[in-house]
Scaffold this motif. Sequence first.
Motif, PDB file in Angstrom:
ATOM      1  N   ALA A  47       9.601   0.507  15.044  1.00  0.00           N
ATOM      2  CA  ALA A  47       9.536  -0.666  14.430  1.00  0.00           C
ATOM      3  C   ALA A  47       8.260  -1.570  14.370  1.00  0.00           C
ATOM      4  CB  ALA A  47      10.806  -1.478  14.964  1.00  0.00           C
ATOM      5  N   HIS A  48       7.703  -1.619  15.432  1.00  0.00           N
ATOM      6  CA  HIS A  48       6.459  -2.647  15.428  1.00  0.00           C
ATOM      7  C   HIS A  48       5.401  -2.370  14.542  1.00  0.00           C
ATOM      8  CE1 HIS A  48       2.829  -4.474  17.360  1.00  0.00           C
ATOM      9  NE2 HIS A  48       3.733  -5.492  17.414  1.00  0.00           N
ATOM     10  N   ARG A  49       5.110  -0.932  14.303  1.00  0.00           N
ATOM     11  CA  ARG A  49       4.188  -0.471  13.028  1.00  0.00           C
ATOM     12  C   ARG A  49       4.681  -0.747  11.755  1.00  0.00           C
ATOM     13  NH1 ARG A  49       4.227   4.101  16.450  1.00  0.00           N
ATOM     14  NH2 ARG A  49       5.492   5.235  14.905  1.00  0.00           N
ATOM     15  N   HIS A  50       5.866  -0.563  11.634  1.00  0.00           N
ATOM     16  CA  HIS A  50       6.445  -1.156  10.149  1.00  0.00           C
ATOM     17  C   HIS A  50       6.465  -2.500   9.973  1.00  0.00           C
ATOM     18  CE1 HIS A  50       8.139   2.745   8.449  1.00  0.00           C
ATOM     19  NE2 HIS A  50       8.233   3.070   9.758  1.00  0.00           N
ATOM     20  N   LEU A  51       6.800  -3.203  10.940  1.00  0.00           N
ATOM     21  CA  LEU A  51       6.804  -4.804  10.912  1.00  0.00           C
ATOM     22  C   LEU A  51       5.483  -5.208  10.495  1.00  0.00           C
ATOM     23  CD1 LEU A  51       9.481  -5.662  13.564  1.00  0.00           C
ATOM     24  CD2 LEU A  51       9.478  -6.258  11.109  1.00  0.00           C
ATOM     25  N   ASN A  52       4.292  -4.588  11.424  1.00  0.00           N
ATOM     26  CA  ASN A  52       2.826  -5.179  11.194  1.00  0.00           C
ATOM     27  C   ASN A  52       2.323  -4.765   9.824  1.00  0.00           C
ATOM     28  OD1 ASN A  52       2.366  -6.151  13.626  1.00  0.00           O
ATOM     29  ND2 ASN A  52       1.520  -4.223  14.469  1.00  0.00           N
ATOM     30  N   LEU A  54       4.304  -4.745   7.129  1.00  0.00           N
ATOM     31  CA  LEU A  54       5.165  -5.349   6.025  1.00  0.00           C
ATOM     32  C   LEU A  54       4.568  -6.951   6.140  1.00  0.00           C
ATOM     33  CD1 LEU A  54       8.513  -4.150   6.591  1.00  0.00           C
ATOM     34  CD2 LEU A  54       7.286  -3.933   4.412  1.00  0.00           C
ATOM     35  N   CYS A  55       4.272  -7.220   7.492  1.00  0.00           N
ATOM     36  CA  CYS A  55       3.444  -8.552   7.707  1.00  0.00           C
ATOM     37  C   CYS A  55       2.153  -8.645   6.846  1.00  0.00           C
ATOM     38  CB  CYS A  55       3.366  -8.970   9.070  1.00  0.00           C
ATOM     39  SG  CYS A  55       4.887  -9.464   9.820  1.00  0.00           S
ATOM     40  N   ASP A  56       1.363  -7.684   6.920  1.00  0.00           N
ATOM     41  CA  ASP A  56       0.035  -7.503   6.485  1.00  0.00           C
ATOM     42  C   ASP A  56       0.164  -7.631   5.049  1.00  0.00           C
ATOM     43  OD1 ASP A  56      -1.219  -7.159   8.829  1.00  0.00           O
ATOM     44  OD2 ASP A  56      -1.467  -5.145   8.813  1.00  0.00           O
ATOM     45  N   SER A  61       7.473 -12.171   7.451  1.00  0.00           N
ATOM     46  CA  SER A  61       6.477 -13.245   8.163  1.00  0.00           C
ATOM     47  C   SER A  61       7.208 -13.329   9.500  1.00  0.00           C
ATOM     48  CB  SER A  61       6.658 -14.536   7.554  1.00  0.00           C
ATOM     49  OG  SER A  61       7.937 -14.940   7.441  1.00  0.00           O
ATOM     50  N   ARG A  62       6.112 -13.757  10.407  1.00  0.00           N
ATOM     51  CA  ARG A  62       6.793 -13.679  11.813  1.00  0.00           C
ATOM     52  C   ARG A  62       6.647 -15.409  12.324  1.00  0.00           C
ATOM     53  NH1 ARG A  62       4.353 -10.414  17.133  1.00  0.00           N
ATOM     54  NH2 ARG A  62       5.608 -11.469  18.568  1.00  0.00           N
ATOM     55  N   VAL A  63       7.726 -15.763  12.880  1.00  0.00           N
ATOM     56  CA  VAL A  63       7.886 -17.033  13.644  1.00  0.00           C
ATOM     57  C   VAL A  63       8.166 -17.169  14.998  1.00  0.00           C
ATOM     58  CG1 VAL A  63       8.682 -19.673  13.353  1.00  0.00           C
ATOM     59  CG2 VAL A  63       8.548 -18.131  11.320  1.00  0.00           C
TER      60      VAL A  63
END
Length: 267
Positions: A47-52, A54-56, A61-63
Amino acid sequence: MMERNTGGGNRIGSTKTSFEIVHELHENGPARLSEIAAELDITESTAHRHLNTLCDLRYVSRVGERYQIGLRFVRLGRAAQMRDPAYGMAKQYVQTLSEETQERSQFVVEDHGLGIYIHMATGSKAVRAGFGVGRQIHLHSSSAGKSILAHYPRERVDDIFDRWELPSLTENTITDREELYAELEEVRERGVAFNREEHVDGINGAAVPVKRDGAVLGALAVAGPSNRLTGERLEDELPDRLLAAANELELNITYSSPDSSNDHVVE
């Protein structure tokens, strides 16, 4: 919504996972890494790899510790909503119908076998049933969906039913194929489709197709509480308003086409 896997071995798992994360954030709102991983039954590292990624790309976005849908989707959503100029022309008719009926009105199109709300407006007495622009719905249980399906070839209707099946959303939802085929034949003959608490308990509706060059483009629909939309109002008044609006919209679509003559103007 669950569908049968029609992609065979041609699907890319990592792409599917990324979009599942996006849909999870869309459906349930901002969430922590652990919550996303648990909901999708994947490891936190995956999940972290995918989220990173998608954020890039600015699609997420991350709050603080929570991830949420990125605003980059706004532009893409607008482009999808207006990909056909005729979709934009339907907006004013949806607004007018909501003002005239004081109920909720919408313009719905079919995409990948589902109905998509392209435009929606709420009148002064409208019930806000949790539907919004971009919402996906099953076609068999709504007046707009039946209005569209009634003008599709039987083979295409069968493909849609095979893919999405016929889930029962209320005790009034028609889930028998032969009964649905008979209903669609009636819709085709009378030019209007009805929904009598088949999609949401307590909500009735009526819809008519909008066509271009003889092919169905989408449907104009009005929905409201079953105690208000019943009898003559549901079966006569609403169809008359909807048919008049669809006819005018179709004329404007036809004569606004680049292939039409400039000598024709619909006021």
